[in-house]
Design an enzyme around this catalytic site. Structure first.
Site, PDB file in Angstrom:
ATOM      1  N   TYR A  51       0.837  -1.195   0.000  1.00 36.19           N
ATOM      2  CA  TYR A  51       0.000   0.000   0.000  1.00 36.19           C
ATOM      3  C   TYR A  51       0.882   1.258   0.000  1.00 36.19           C
ATOM      4  O   TYR A  51       0.475   2.321  -0.458  1.00 36.19           O
ATOM      5  CB  TYR A  51      -0.876   0.058   1.262  1.00 36.19           C
ATOM      6  CG  TYR A  51      -2.085  -0.862   1.304  1.00 36.19           C
ATOM      7  CD1 TYR A  51      -2.466  -1.650   0.221  1.00 36.19           C
ATOM      8  CD2 TYR A  51      -2.866  -0.924   2.462  1.00 36.19           C
ATOM      9  CE1 TYR A  51      -3.582  -2.474   0.293  1.00 36.19           C
ATOM     10  CE2 TYR A  51      -3.991  -1.735   2.534  1.00 36.19           C
ATOM     11  CZ  TYR A  51      -4.343  -2.513   1.447  1.00 36.19           C
ATOM     12  OH  TYR A  51      -5.460  -3.321   1.528  1.00 36.19           O
ATOM     13  N   CYS A  82      -2.636  -1.637  10.001  1.00 36.72           N
ATOM     14  CA  CYS A  82      -1.760  -1.097   8.963  1.00 36.72           C
ATOM     15  C   CYS A  82      -1.749   0.424   9.115  1.00 36.72           C
ATOM     16  O   CYS A  82      -2.815   1.060   9.046  1.00 36.72           O
ATOM     17  CB  CYS A  82      -2.323  -1.496   7.605  1.00 36.72           C
ATOM     18  SG  CYS A  82      -1.470  -0.765   6.204  1.00 36.72           S
ATOM     19  N   CYS A 195       5.293   1.100  10.789  1.00 36.23           N
ATOM     20  CA  CYS A 195       4.681   0.155   9.839  1.00 36.23           C
ATOM     21  C   CYS A 195       4.649  -1.179  10.557  1.00 36.23           C
ATOM     22  O   CYS A 195       5.663  -1.597  11.140  1.00 36.23           O
ATOM     23  CB  CYS A 195       5.526   0.070   8.565  1.00 36.23           C
ATOM     24  SG  CYS A 195       5.045  -1.291   7.465  1.00 36.23           S
ATOM     25  N   THR A 196       3.488  -1.834  10.528  1.00 36.82           N
ATOM     26  CA  THR A 196       3.344  -3.061  11.323  1.00 36.82           C
ATOM     27  C   THR A 196       4.261  -4.184  10.833  1.00 36.82           C
ATOM     28  O   THR A 196       4.597  -5.086  11.595  1.00 36.82           O
ATOM     29  CB  THR A 196       1.876  -3.529  11.313  1.00 36.82           C
ATOM     30  OG1 THR A 196       1.407  -3.597   9.954  1.00 36.82           O
ATOM     31  CG2 THR A 196       0.999  -2.561  12.091  1.00 36.82           C
TER      32      THR A 196
HETATM   33  N1  DGL Z   1       1.994  -2.765   7.159  1.00 36.46           N
HETATM   34  C1  DGL Z   1       1.715  -1.543   6.526  1.00 36.46           C
HETATM   35  C2  DGL Z   1       1.801  -0.370   7.509  1.00 36.46           C
HETATM   36  O1  DGL Z   1       1.656  -0.554   8.706  1.00 36.46           O
HETATM   37  C3  DGL Z   1       2.259  -1.137   5.201  1.00 36.46           C
HETATM   38  C4  DGL Z   1       2.972  -1.985   4.271  1.00 36.46           C
HETATM   39  C5  DGL Z   1       2.742  -1.617   2.808  1.00 36.46           C
HETATM   40  O2  DGL Z   1       3.401  -0.721   2.288  1.00 36.46           O
HETATM   41  O3  DGL Z   1       1.877  -2.247   2.226  1.00 36.46           O
HETATM   42  O4  DGL Z   1       1.971   0.748   7.105  1.00 36.46           O
END
Ligand code: DGL
Length: 282
Positions: A51, A82, A195-196
């Site tokens: 994302y 996220c 970011c998780t």
């Molecule tokens: N795990 C997502 C977050 O906490 C992002 C990873 C992605 O770029 O898709 O921002």
């Protein structure tokens, strides 16, 4: 957009948890620990990951589609595990489902200020999170109140490596060196995992810190706080599951927009779990 599906209000319904990929499993781990009786449904949008490099409108539309999918699966509450989807879409999700308990994840700037001694804090996150209006407002407000200086580092490509299961390969180590060392060189004494996904490479981050920092560096992750918040909301809404003797144990299941085998491998490698996993398209 599709008609709005009805939300479930049964305490026996599952909590939905989603992320663009496997990062949200770092939050799911805390939810399972704090709410061992709750059924959980995890969605990994790996088919549309990452994302973090997509325009905000694309992430918002996708996060709404995932929320619709999970509501259709009968969830009674939703954890947007996220940071990127939270910054882009939590407002829109809450507007679409005003009665659904919804919790998002934001970079832990406040706990970082509490942990920092010198007020210099590095924030590791996706480009999309760091340039989102919601994050910029949070940063400005906390800087103004605390005087802390936040040094932002977009970690392009890092979440992809983690989705691939490459937690400790030379390519991932090189990315960690590239993103963490400049923050240490600027004198930060606290790093926020914004970011998780990055929770799963914390050992690699610590290795860079050990190599490059003369002083200890605190590392901040908000998974535990997020789990406490969904517990509070469900309890307040009378939706907590309290199984009676003989009731079925808590169920966990996974869905993904990519291959089921890939998400199964992540459950097993990252959490030591083997729930049923299904691949879906929407
Ligand atoms: N795990 C997502 C977050 O906490 C992002 C990873 C992605 O770029 O898709 O921002």
């Amino acid at each position: 957009m599709n008609p709005i599906p009805a939300i479930s209000t049964a305490p026996d319904a599952p909590i939905g948890v989603f992320d663009s990929g496997v990062g949200g499993l770092s939050v799911l781990r805390h939810i399972r620990a704090q709410l061992p009786h709750e059924h959980l449904t995890y969605f990994a949008d790996i088919g549309y990951a990452p994302y973090g490099d997509k325009p905000e409108a694309v992430v918002t539309a996708r996060a709404l589609a995932v929320a619709d999918f999970l509501v259709t699966q009968g969830v009674k509450g939703l954890v947007v595990a996220c940071n990127t989807a939270t910054v882009a879409a939590i407002k829109a999700i809450r507007a679409r489902y005003p009665l659904l308990p919804v919790v998002g994840v934001e970079p832990g700037l406040k706990p970082a200020v509490a942990a920092s001694h010198n007020g210099k804090i590095g924030v590791l996150a996706t480009d999309r999170t760091l340039s989102g209006e919601k994050f910029l407002q949070l940063r400005q407000q906390i800087s103004a109140n605390s005087g802390a200086e936040f040094v932002l580092m977009p970690c392009i490509g890092l979440a992809d490596q983690i989705n691939l299961g490459e937690l400790d390969t030379p390519a991932t180590q090189a990315l960690l060196q590239r993103y963490v060392a400049p923050l240490i060189a600027q004198g930060v004494d606290t790093l926020v995992l914004g970011c998780t996904h990055y929770v799963f490479v914390q050992p690699g981050i610590e290795q860079v810190v050990e190599r490059t920092s003369a002083h200890p560096v605190a590392i901040i992750d908000t998974g535990d706080a997020v789990a406490r918040q969904i517990a509070r909301l469900l309890h307040a809404a009378g939706l907590a599951r309290t199984p009676a003797e003989g009731d079925a144990p808590a169920r966990l299941q996974g869905y993904t927009s990519a291959s089921a085998a890939e998400l199964s491998a992540a459950f097993s490698n990252l959490l030591g779990l083997n729930p049923p996993v299904h691949s879906v398209t929407f």
